[in-house]
Design a protein around this motif. Structure first.
Motif, PDB file in Angstrom:
ATOM      1  N   LEU A 195       7.058  -2.134  -0.284  1.00 35.00           N
ATOM      2  CA  LEU A 195       6.087  -2.495   0.749  1.00 35.00           C
ATOM      3  C   LEU A 195       6.151  -1.517   1.923  1.00 35.00           C
ATOM      4  CD1 LEU A 195       6.605  -6.370   0.757  1.00 35.00           C
ATOM      5  CD2 LEU A 195       4.827  -5.043  -0.403  1.00 35.00           C
ATOM      6  N   ARG A 196       7.371  -1.176   2.325  1.00 33.78           N
ATOM      7  CA  ARG A 196       7.524  -0.203   3.415  1.00 33.78           C
ATOM      8  C   ARG A 196       6.891   1.122   3.033  1.00 33.78           C
ATOM      9  NH1 ARG A 196      12.964  -2.299   3.139  1.00 33.78           N
ATOM     10  NH2 ARG A 196      13.206  -3.972   4.684  1.00 33.78           N
ATOM     11  N   ALA A 197       7.046   1.502   1.767  1.00 30.49           N
ATOM     12  CA  ALA A 197       6.487   2.771   1.297  1.00 30.49           C
ATOM     13  C   ALA A 197       4.964   2.771   1.362  1.00 30.49           C
ATOM     14  CB  ALA A 197       6.964   3.063  -0.124  1.00 30.49           C
ATOM     15  N   CYS A 198       4.354   1.604   1.238  1.00 37.47           N
ATOM     16  CA  CYS A 198       2.891   1.513   1.342  1.00 37.47           C
ATOM     17  C   CYS A 198       2.423   1.930   2.721  1.00 37.47           C
ATOM     18  CB  CYS A 198       2.428   0.087   1.064  1.00 37.47           C
ATOM     19  SG  CYS A 198       2.532  -0.372  -0.666  1.00 37.47           S
ATOM     20  N   PHE A 199       3.036   1.352   3.742  1.00 39.89           N
ATOM     21  CA  PHE A 199       2.629   1.691   5.112  1.00 39.89           C
ATOM     22  C   PHE A 199       2.949   3.154   5.428  1.00 39.89           C
ATOM     23  CE2 PHE A 199       3.069  -2.932   5.200  1.00 39.89           C
ATOM     24  CZ  PHE A 199       1.903  -3.303   5.841  1.00 39.89           C
ATOM     25  N   GLU A 200       4.114   3.603   4.968  1.00 39.04           N
ATOM     26  CA  GLU A 200       4.496   4.988   5.216  1.00 39.04           C
ATOM     27  C   GLU A 200       3.550   5.946   4.487  1.00 39.04           C
ATOM     28  OE1 GLU A 200       8.786   7.341   5.133  1.00 39.04           O
ATOM     29  OE2 GLU A 200       8.640   5.149   5.141  1.00 39.04           O
ATOM     30  N   GLY A 201       3.262   5.643   3.239  1.00 32.28           N
ATOM     31  CA  GLY A 201       2.358   6.486   2.464  1.00 32.28           C
ATOM     32  C   GLY A 201       0.960   6.515   3.055  1.00 32.28           C
ATOM     33  N   ALA A 202       0.482   5.359   3.504  1.00 33.73           N
ATOM     34  CA  ALA A 202      -0.843   5.305   4.120  1.00 33.73           C
ATOM     35  C   ALA A 202      -0.882   6.159   5.380  1.00 33.73           C
ATOM     36  CB  ALA A 202      -1.213   3.857   4.449  1.00 33.73           C
ATOM     37  N   LEU A 232      -7.567   5.467  16.910  1.00 30.91           N
ATOM     38  CA  LEU A 232      -6.637   6.128  17.843  1.00 30.91           C
ATOM     39  C   LEU A 232      -6.194   7.489  17.336  1.00 30.91           C
ATOM     40  CD1 LEU A 232      -4.372   3.029  18.691  1.00 30.91           C
ATOM     41  CD2 LEU A 232      -6.196   3.994  20.101  1.00 30.91           C
ATOM     42  N   LYS A 233      -6.501   7.789  16.077  1.00 29.25           N
ATOM     43  CA  LYS A 233      -5.983   9.006  15.443  1.00 29.25           C
ATOM     44  C   LYS A 233      -4.474   9.095  15.645  1.00 29.25           C
ATOM     45  CE  LYS A 233      -9.881  12.029  14.656  1.00 29.25           C
ATOM     46  NZ  LYS A 233     -10.214  13.407  14.267  1.00 29.25           N
ATOM     47  N   SER A 234      -3.799   8.040  15.249  1.00 30.34           N
ATOM     48  CA  SER A 234      -2.343   7.976  15.375  1.00 30.34           C
ATOM     49  C   SER A 234      -1.777   7.163  14.224  1.00 30.34           C
ATOM     50  CB  SER A 234      -1.958   7.318  16.701  1.00 30.34           C
ATOM     51  OG  SER A 234      -0.625   6.825  16.646  1.00 30.34           O
ATOM     52  N   PRO A 235      -0.633   7.555  13.685  1.00 28.21           N
ATOM     53  CA  PRO A 235      -0.026   6.779  12.599  1.00 28.21           C
ATOM     54  C   PRO A 235       0.743   5.556  13.104  1.00 28.21           C
ATOM     55  CG  PRO A 235       1.318   8.694  13.053  1.00 28.21           C
ATOM     56  CD  PRO A 235       0.130   8.778  13.998  1.00 28.21           C
ATOM     57  N   GLU A 236       0.891   5.461  14.423  1.00 30.17           N
ATOM     58  CA  GLU A 236       1.725   4.412  15.004  1.00 30.17           C
ATOM     59  C   GLU A 236       1.362   3.005  14.515  1.00 30.17           C
ATOM     60  OE1 GLU A 236       1.495   4.181  19.249  1.00 30.17           O
ATOM     61  OE2 GLU A 236       3.467   3.261  19.478  1.00 30.17           O
ATOM     62  N   PRO A 237       0.088   2.621  14.495  1.00 29.51           N
ATOM     63  CA  PRO A 237      -0.255   1.262  14.041  1.00 29.51           C
ATOM     64  C   PRO A 237       0.211   0.972  12.618  1.00 29.51           C
ATOM     65  CG  PRO A 237      -2.117   2.218  15.198  1.00 29.51           C
ATOM     66  CD  PRO A 237      -1.110   3.326  15.016  1.00 29.51           C
ATOM     67  N   MET A 238       0.225   1.989  11.774  1.00 30.79           N
ATOM     68  CA  MET A 238       0.637   1.793  10.391  1.00 30.79           C
ATOM     69  C   MET A 238       2.076   1.268  10.329  1.00 30.79           C
ATOM     70  SD  MET A 238      -1.797   2.565   8.281  1.00 30.79           S
ATOM     71  CE  MET A 238      -1.732   1.324   7.020  1.00 30.79           C
TER      72      MET A 238
END
Lengths: 196, 196
Positions: A80-87, A166-172
DNA sequence: GTCTATACTTTGATAGAC
DNA sequence: GTCTATCAAAGTATAGAC
């Protein structure tokens, strides 16, 4: 790849980035290299029928992708963590263009096209079921697995909106953590009730 | 209400339901009762300028609405729960038309109109800050408050997508719980570190 | 400032030659 | 099955009378 497939492929790609009303049939014909008339040859009902095919194609493909990421890790939680990281990585690599392939269209048609709304509903239901079945297999009871499956997909979809805007990965990352933590806690509770 | 305000109001309403490309200027003129030419009188830069104004108007209004719901409860956690519950009620009452007023537009313009993308980014940033400031006031440190603020808005946005597509309030509840639980846990940790 | 008429482009869709 | 020409409607935008 035959003509029909190229058309569906181009429609799915363009609509994923620019939405339903933002993507024209002429643009799809140009992008796919197919003559304009071929669209109506393969999809006699026009844009609605083509969009339904594109949504289903995207929906299946994305489900397989996510399932591959989850099942590719030894531990479900790592998956599951890999999903958010991959996205997050895909978003950055595509300058925040490649996210959920059906989300924009789903919102556009939700109140304007009941036929297409039902298609998006079926796809989301499949995704939820895909996640929930894995949670249930890990030990959660049926209802809890479903609720957390919905929360998982919701977190992904919500984070896509914020990340793209936001053009940021932070929310992911920020959106993923509470859901993963909730599944950790639910698995611990289930384990206490009836350890396998 | 003056003409300009009616135009912005109508634009915000229509775009919230049908999106940016799905809403025409003629439709906005008709809905607002304003003559078509007035749109270009008040917004010389056309659709982009009007949309920016509509987004900001919607964004401010929705922020005030949510802040009112949160601050209307004695307990912060009850306030957060009331947000998801209230959103579910509004969705049902409007047959799943009234959700986040800027979400559809945000996704549509994310990769197609940098001017409007920046407007949606600013609005989301305000919402995140609004939530985070309340979490920080409740005792969380700055970074954790921000992360949970992002998770809170993400959960809301993701649940809006699923609820509208599925025409069900279920995602609103399922998505809300893990975030509220995460804030409960974070507050408990903060309390252990330094009780007030 | 208000309002109407219109120009120009693009849209989804169709007809028909090949 | 492939491809082009074209239609009617809707899109944004502009001009100009009042």
């Amino acid at each position: 790849m035959d003509t029909r497939e190229r058309i569906v492929n181009a429609a799915a790609d363009l609509m994923g980035r620019h939405g339903y009303t933002g993507t024209g049939l002429k643009q799809i014909a140009a992008e796919s290299g197919a003559p304009f008339g071929s669209i109506y040859h393969f999809f006699p009902d026009g844009k609605t029928e083509l969009t339904a095919a594109a949504l289903r194609w995207s929906g299946e493909g994305y489900q397989l992708l996510v399932e591959g990421v989850i099942d590719g890790e030894a531990d479900l939680l790592d998956g599951l963590r890999a999903c958010f990281e991959g996205a997050a990585e895909v978003l950055i690599a595509s300058d925040y263009a490649d996210a959920c392939p059906i989300e924009t269209v789903a919102l556009e048609v939700a109140s304007t096209d009941e036929t297409l709304r039902l298609v998006t509903a079926e796809i989301f239901a499949n995704w939820i079921e895909s996640a929930a079945s894995r949670f249930e297999a890990a030990g959660l009871d049926h209802d809890e697995a479903r609720h957390l499956g919905i929360a998982f997909i919701s977190a992904l979809e919500g984070a896509f909106v914020l990340s793209r805007a936001l053009k940021s990965p932070e929310p992911m990352y920020a959106a993923g953590r509470p859901v993963v933590d909730a599944i950790v806690a639910a698995l611990a509770r289930a384990d206490r009730r009836g350890p396998s």
